[in-house]
Design a protein around this motif. Structure first.
Motif, PDB file in Angstrom:
ATOM      1  N   LEU A 126      48.847  47.900  38.279  1.00 27.60           N
ATOM      2  CA  LEU A 126      47.855  48.267  37.268  1.00 27.60           C
ATOM      3  C   LEU A 126      48.055  47.442  35.996  1.00 27.60           C
ATOM      4  O   LEU A 126      47.097  46.940  35.397  1.00 27.60           O
ATOM      5  N   TRP A 127      49.297  47.287  35.581  1.00 32.13           N
ATOM      6  CA  TRP A 127      49.554  46.505  34.358  1.00 32.13           C
ATOM      7  C   TRP A 127      49.188  45.039  34.556  1.00 32.13           C
ATOM      8  O   TRP A 127      48.681  44.390  33.629  1.00 32.13           O
ATOM      9  N   VAL A 128      49.449  44.527  35.772  1.00 26.71           N
ATOM     10  CA  VAL A 128      49.060  43.137  36.046  1.00 26.71           C
ATOM     11  C   VAL A 128      47.546  43.001  35.904  1.00 26.71           C
ATOM     12  O   VAL A 128      47.040  42.055  35.293  1.00 26.71           O
ATOM     13  N   ALA A 129      46.803  43.973  36.428  1.00 25.94           N
ATOM     14  CA  ALA A 129      45.338  43.931  36.337  1.00 25.94           C
ATOM     15  C   ALA A 129      44.889  44.012  34.873  1.00 25.94           C
ATOM     16  O   ALA A 129      43.936  43.335  34.466  1.00 25.94           O
ATOM     17  N   LEU A 130      45.576  44.838  34.076  1.00 19.84           N
ATOM     18  CA  LEU A 130      45.210  44.940  32.657  1.00 19.84           C
ATOM     19  C   LEU A 130      45.543  43.633  31.921  1.00 19.84           C
ATOM     20  O   LEU A 130      44.824  43.221  31.014  1.00 19.84           O
ATOM     21  N   GLN A 131      46.630  43.007  32.332  1.00 16.99           N
ATOM     22  CA  GLN A 131      46.997  41.713  31.725  1.00 16.99           C
ATOM     23  C   GLN A 131      45.956  40.661  32.091  1.00 16.99           C
ATOM     24  O   GLN A 131      45.424  39.985  31.208  1.00 16.99           O
ATOM     25  N   ASN A 132      45.644  40.582  33.363  1.00 17.65           N
ATOM     26  CA  ASN A 132      44.705  39.545  33.808  1.00 17.65           C
ATOM     27  C   ASN A 132      43.294  39.786  33.302  1.00 17.65           C
ATOM     28  O   ASN A 132      42.595  38.860  32.911  1.00 17.65           O
ATOM     29  N   GLY A 133      42.881  41.049  33.296  1.00 15.46           N
ATOM     30  CA  GLY A 133      41.497  41.343  32.924  1.00 15.46           C
ATOM     31  C   GLY A 133      41.289  41.469  31.428  1.00 15.46           C
ATOM     32  O   GLY A 133      40.198  41.189  30.922  1.00 15.46           O
ATOM     33  N   HIS A 134      42.320  41.904  30.712  1.00 21.02           N
ATOM     34  CA  HIS A 134      42.102  42.220  29.287  1.00 21.02           C
ATOM     35  C   HIS A 134      43.202  41.701  28.366  1.00 21.02           C
ATOM     36  O   HIS A 134      43.176  41.980  27.169  1.00 21.02           O
ATOM     37  N   GLY A 135      44.176  40.988  28.929  1.00 19.27           N
ATOM     38  CA  GLY A 135      45.234  40.438  28.082  1.00 19.27           C
ATOM     39  C   GLY A 135      46.146  41.497  27.481  1.00 19.27           C
ATOM     40  O   GLY A 135      46.709  41.291  26.416  1.00 19.27           O
ATOM     41  N   ILE A 136      46.253  42.618  28.202  1.00 24.73           N
ATOM     42  CA  ILE A 136      47.066  43.720  27.668  1.00 24.73           C
ATOM     43  C   ILE A 136      48.412  43.785  28.370  1.00 24.73           C
ATOM     44  O   ILE A 136      48.475  43.876  29.605  1.00 24.73           O
ATOM     45  N   GLY A 137      49.484  43.722  27.593  1.00 21.93           N
ATOM     46  CA  GLY A 137      50.835  43.755  28.150  1.00 21.93           C
ATOM     47  C   GLY A 137      51.222  45.148  28.602  1.00 21.93           C
ATOM     48  O   GLY A 137      50.558  46.120  28.247  1.00 21.93           O
ATOM     49  N   PRO A 138      52.304  45.233  29.376  1.00 14.64           N
ATOM     50  CA  PRO A 138      52.692  46.530  29.930  1.00 14.64           C
ATOM     51  C   PRO A 138      53.138  47.540  28.871  1.00 14.64           C
ATOM     52  O   PRO A 138      53.753  47.172  27.876  1.00 14.64           O
ATOM     53  N   GLY A 139      52.801  48.800  29.079  1.00 10.79           N
ATOM     54  CA  GLY A 139      53.194  49.890  28.191  1.00 10.79           C
ATOM     55  C   GLY A 139      53.632  51.065  29.020  1.00 10.79           C
ATOM     56  O   GLY A 139      54.292  50.892  30.038  1.00 10.79           O
ATOM     57  N   GLN A 140      53.240  52.273  28.608  1.00 10.66           N
ATOM     58  CA  GLN A 140      53.612  53.464  29.362  1.00 10.66           C
ATOM     59  C   GLN A 140      52.386  54.087  30.032  1.00 10.66           C
ATOM     60  O   GLN A 140      51.257  53.885  29.598  1.00 10.66           O
ATOM     61  N   ILE A 141      52.659  54.852  31.066  1.00 11.46           N
ATOM     62  CA  ILE A 141      51.614  55.635  31.710  1.00 11.46           C
ATOM     63  C   ILE A 141      52.040  57.095  31.611  1.00 11.46           C
ATOM     64  O   ILE A 141      53.162  57.436  31.986  1.00 11.46           O
ATOM     65  N   ASP A 142      51.159  57.917  31.073  1.00  9.95           N
ATOM     66  CA  ASP A 142      51.477  59.350  31.000  1.00  9.95           C
ATOM     67  C   ASP A 142      51.839  59.861  32.391  1.00  9.95           C
ATOM     68  O   ASP A 142      51.193  59.493  33.382  1.00  9.95           O
ATOM     69  N   LEU A 143      52.861  60.723  32.463  1.00 13.09           N
ATOM     70  CA  LEU A 143      53.344  61.154  33.777  1.00 13.09           C
ATOM     71  C   LEU A 143      52.259  61.847  34.601  1.00 13.09           C
ATOM     72  O   LEU A 143      52.151  61.638  35.804  1.00 13.09           O
ATOM     73  N   LYS A 144      51.418  62.670  33.936  1.00 15.18           N
ATOM     74  CA  LYS A 144      50.351  63.362  34.675  1.00 15.18           C
ATOM     75  C   LYS A 144      49.367  62.342  35.264  1.00 15.18           C
ATOM     76  O   LYS A 144      48.834  62.548  36.362  1.00 15.18           O
TER      77      LYS A 144
END
Lengths: 599, 599
Positions: free
Chosen positions: A138-156
């Motif tokens: 998911l983070w790779v897709a956000l990086q490739n699609g929107h230039g957004i680096g990895p962060g956190q994902i809420d556990l829920k």
């Protein structure tokens, strides 16, 4: 255990012995009005015992009811205890009911730049050659699609992610709050936000499109905590009495907000799980009760808040059912009686950016006033009391259908206007302001507030009263000498707050260039009447502006704009606070301010 | 509903119809061993029906028990259903019980620099002249006393703060995690941390003083999820079968950790509310089950984790009762079968900083192996199976009292050593390694693993077996031809994993300069035996080192050192992963590796 039934609601259930009828009502979620918080001073929790036996009438009952009424088993719910299974009739006046609530406020002029933004992604499915984990994919897709680096994902969200990605063929929409993913949906997802202004009496809620910043739906309702006391002092007392009360008061509010979120979403065909951010404002006591923070210290000198800073907390930690990882943001408080709603009002009116000398008031049970004097902001809080909400006024009522809201008197000629054009049943705050201003203009009362002889003034039981409406069936609607005194106290509190700010700044009322009146009550008052009775300073009327629910508008601004949310922090830390209780010579000044001639 | 009682535990309760005895046992928290997860292949969940009626024997029962045993109502719990109220006797062998657990690991050589630090403050009480809020007063005290700027206060801490400051005369100790206050106490408070290594079979927990970094107490126990399947594949299957199973498996673990925290704290006279930080490691499946993350995708090609990143979550969100605002940190995973425990092991052994060519193994039901070849780290995971835990071995048992753990054979002369010096009752993993190595050295088996004629080899029911212990009462303890085959499969899995790493790096076994053996099982094995049977490469013995529970040590490092926690992130992202299933010609290689002569 006694079986207690409340009519005409048809609510019934078992209540332990030793609980008052008011306690029983709360236990069964029957919203009986209790302005004093159950200490038998407001005499508003009138009920009629229809069957079964209860404790004998108390002195308070004797003082509140006629012989006949007592014989008909009218009682105050707060001092009456069941002694068997009972059936209770709750008269409409004793029930908290939905009323006219002001949700409209200033128009937003804010470019949407929300904390939570929506992003669509196409995720690369894993394979044996590239067995990447679902979060990383998911983070790779956000990086490739929107230039957004990895962060956190809420556990829920994370608990739902793996199944969802596979079900949705690796296409998803993400709600990203700064660096944390707080919700995930399909490409069709339209993320929403909720802004809520929780007043002592009224709640205004707005459902906002997070992309456009536009309000999609809004609604007003009563604060359900009202059955625990009409003003914050009563609620602080009630909450301090027991953990259970505090818990119930929080639960009532949370239930109401959950219901509101569901209704607003239903209105536009959406689901609360798409509400990815929320901003809540309220006065300091409401703010604390909402967060289950202790309120005892708010009720004792030096009246300090437990929390002044802005608070970010997962909605689920408060019991709110929004998007799985959604946060609630509470704007900062300034002082024990100058809360986040005041900050929101200052934000919406851009008080910090105003030039010159500007005064802003949010009039209510508690009135907060801010003076920006050439760039220096200070605020004060005055206990103006619940008179504007109709409490302690003989025929007072809240702004509901049938309330007299405007009055004109010329000689003996009286014109009244009621809310909804209904037959008059009482007087709301703006009506009271009007009638007293008109009485003053027509010499029905003098500058000290004393009632003079006048064709519409009569004496009953040795007391003077002004007859507003003659009714053959329900008795007349009148304004008593005591009602006038109540209003004098309320207006004096406000005026002295203004004075304290001016004195601190070393200026006079004449220097004020602009007066902003915010809040639901402020929207409906006749400014001229307010000036006439000396509640507001005698300035040219064009210097006043009425801006509606500015606190709600401020909450919406903080919801859709990161820069406005930061501005709220700045405003809260810049705004100085003056404690009225520490003003020298306060009592003398207060007495002076009570006079109608005090200008 | 049937009333089902389990003896000798005296556990009884109502169970719905249509539930197997194994299901009933789980419902009533009776830890019956089930290696296969309840699909009747492991035949370990033996029980005896003492009274009441149950479903007739199944083909599995027929295959598992003698006529006599069936007549005595011996059954497999997983395929037997109550048909009335029943009383069930659970033989000791069928109960999961506390066993020898390795909690000791490498000595820490880490300077304490924890995420959460303790700070004492003297807070200025508010006054009418300075009516500062309680949160702001606390931050001012932290600024003045320690130069720490304002941050956040966990809401639960905040809910307690106002009362506590007043009760403690404005003196307090604060536990600060980076910028967030996660606990508050008196000046006497001594903040603790907990590091936990959750293995598939065993759990090791350490209570650490956050200031000194020293272990104050530690304990080992069984993973209570064991009744839901002995290996992770069985547990993934069980969790995937129903939400309820997954929920219960998580709850069991959380309950166990709460109990552990309470016991460890009691041991040193402390309280779990002083545990302000925790680090948990485990393999990917355990990690996912602990966080209620989906595990289905772990069980299907390409076997990807839902989460690879490190996770920080409030302990209370998982149901853990630690300090009010405490977080749990889970180290990152690397792949579906290379989890956070492997990362912790690499951290503890400083694999990333090693020079030359180093191999590190954590041998268990699942064996993870890492090769650091001149600065390039890659890992592999092999399903070595539960043979080392005693499963699928005729007289196999876990490392509990009475287990044969070491064996020497010279000619016909047999020496055995049991755990605790108790009379022998079975063979644990290290004993099995020893006996098979000794059989090989003494030509009792040949290089292909086939049993030869030998005075201690006999034939029963047409099958050869090696007699380890003759017992008159309970029957002899023997090693069967099939047991030898089981071990061959297990050791082949490990050896082929090592091979895959070497081949990928383009080197041979001879190039390995150092072999680090981690994990509880690895601590107790005789390395020479492991080399003899071809489980480990034939290197000089001085190249091997056994380091105990390195995963637990790594968890402790990450608990008390920010730099070590960051290092874990780095290690997890640097470590490459080789999927064995994608190795060409895997089956042929596997068959070759099964031979004892494969060196």
């Amino acid at each position: 255990l006694f079986n207690v039934g409340f009519e005409p609601l048809g609510r019934r259930g078992s209540c332990p012995e030793g609980q008052s009828l008011l306690d029983c009502a709360r236990l069964l979620d029957v919203d009986i009005v209790s302005l004093c918080g159950g200490v038998s001073t407001c005499k508003r929790c009138v009920v009629q015992v229809v069957s079964g036996s209860v404790s004998p009438p108390t002195p308070e009952d004797m003082a509140s009811f006629t012989e006949e009424e007592l014989k008909n088993n009218y009682r105050l719910a707060c001092t009456t205890y069941p002694e068997s299974d009972v059936k209770i009739l709750v008269p409409p006046e004793s029930l908290s009911a939905p009323q006219r609530t002001q949700v409209e406020g200033l128009d937003l002029q804010v470019e949407p730049d929300p904390f939570v933004r929506g992003l669509k992604v196409h995720v690369q499915a894993p394979s044996l050659d590239a067995p990447e984990s679902d979060d990383q994919s998911l983070w790779v897709a956000l990086q490739n699609g929107h230039g957004i680096g990895p962060g956190q994902i809420d556990l829920k969200v994370q608990q739902d992610l793996s199944v969802r990605l596979r079900d949705q063929s690796w296409k998803a929409a993400v709600a990203l709050r700064e660096t944390e993913i707080v919700a995930i949906g399909t490409h069709a997802a339209r993320w929403l936000g909720m802004a809520v202004d929780i007043g002592t009496t009224k709640v205004a809620a707005y459902l906002v499109d997070m992309e456009t910043g536009k309000v999609r739906a809004s609604m007003g309702m009563m604060n359900p905590q009202i059955s625990y006391g009409e003003d914050v002092v009563a609620r602080i007392y009630t909450a301090g009495k027991s953990e259970e009360n505090a818990r119930k008061m929080q639960a009532l509010l949370v239930d109401a907000l959950n219901g509101t979120a569901a209704s607003l979403c239903e209105e536009i065909g959406a689901d609360p799980s798409h509400v990815v951010d929320a901003v809540v404002v309220g006065n300091t006591a409401i703010h604390h009760l909402f967060l289950k923070l202790p309120v005892r210290q708010l009720g004792m000198s030096p009246y300090v808040p437990a929390v002044r800073s802005a608070v970010d907390i997962k909605a689920r930690d408060l019991g709110l059912h929004l998007a799985p990882g959604a946060y609630v943001h509470l704007l900062p408080n300034i002082a024990g009686y100058v809360g986040a709603d005041h900050v929101a009002m200052l934000l919406a009116t851009e008080m910090d950016a105003q030039e010159g000398i500007i005064l802003a008031l949010d009039i209510g049970t508690n009135t907060e006033i801010c003076l920006n004097c050439r760039g220096t902001m200070k605020s004060v809080s005055c206990a103006s009391g619940p008179a504007f909400e109709g409490a302690h006024i003989q025929f007072g009522m809240r702004a509901a259908a049938g309330a007299i809201e405007h009055v004109r008197l010329s000689g003996e000629q009286l014109e009244i206007q009621t809310i909804g054009g209904e037959p008059p049943v009482g007087i709301c705050g703006s009506g009271l302001l009007d009638v007293i201003a008109q009485m003053l203009n027509n010499n029905v009362i003098d500058r000290s507030g004393r009632m003079n002889a006048h064709p519409l003034v009569r004496t009953r039981d040795g007391r003077k009263e002004f007859v507003l409406v003659e009714r053959s069936d329900n008795g007349d609607i009148t304004v008593s000498q005591r009602d006038v005194r109540e209003l004098q106290v309320a207006k004096a509190a406000i005026r002295i707050g203004i004075q304290a700010l001016l004195q601190d700044a070393g200026i006079t009322e004449r220097d004020i260039e602009k007066v902003i009146i915010a809040g639901a009550f402020g929207t409906f008052i006749d400014v001229e009447s307010a000036v006439t009775i000396g509640m507001l300073p005698p300035l040219p009327l064009e210097r006043f502006s009425q801006v509606g629910n500015a606190a709600g508008t401020g909450a919406r601004m903080a919801l859709i704009s990161r820069s406005r949310r930061r501005a709220a922090q700045r405003i809260a830390s810049q705004d100085g606070y003056i404690e009225l209780a520490s003003i020298p010579d306060f009592n003398r000044k207060f007495a002076a301010a009570s006079s109608m001639s005090w200008q």
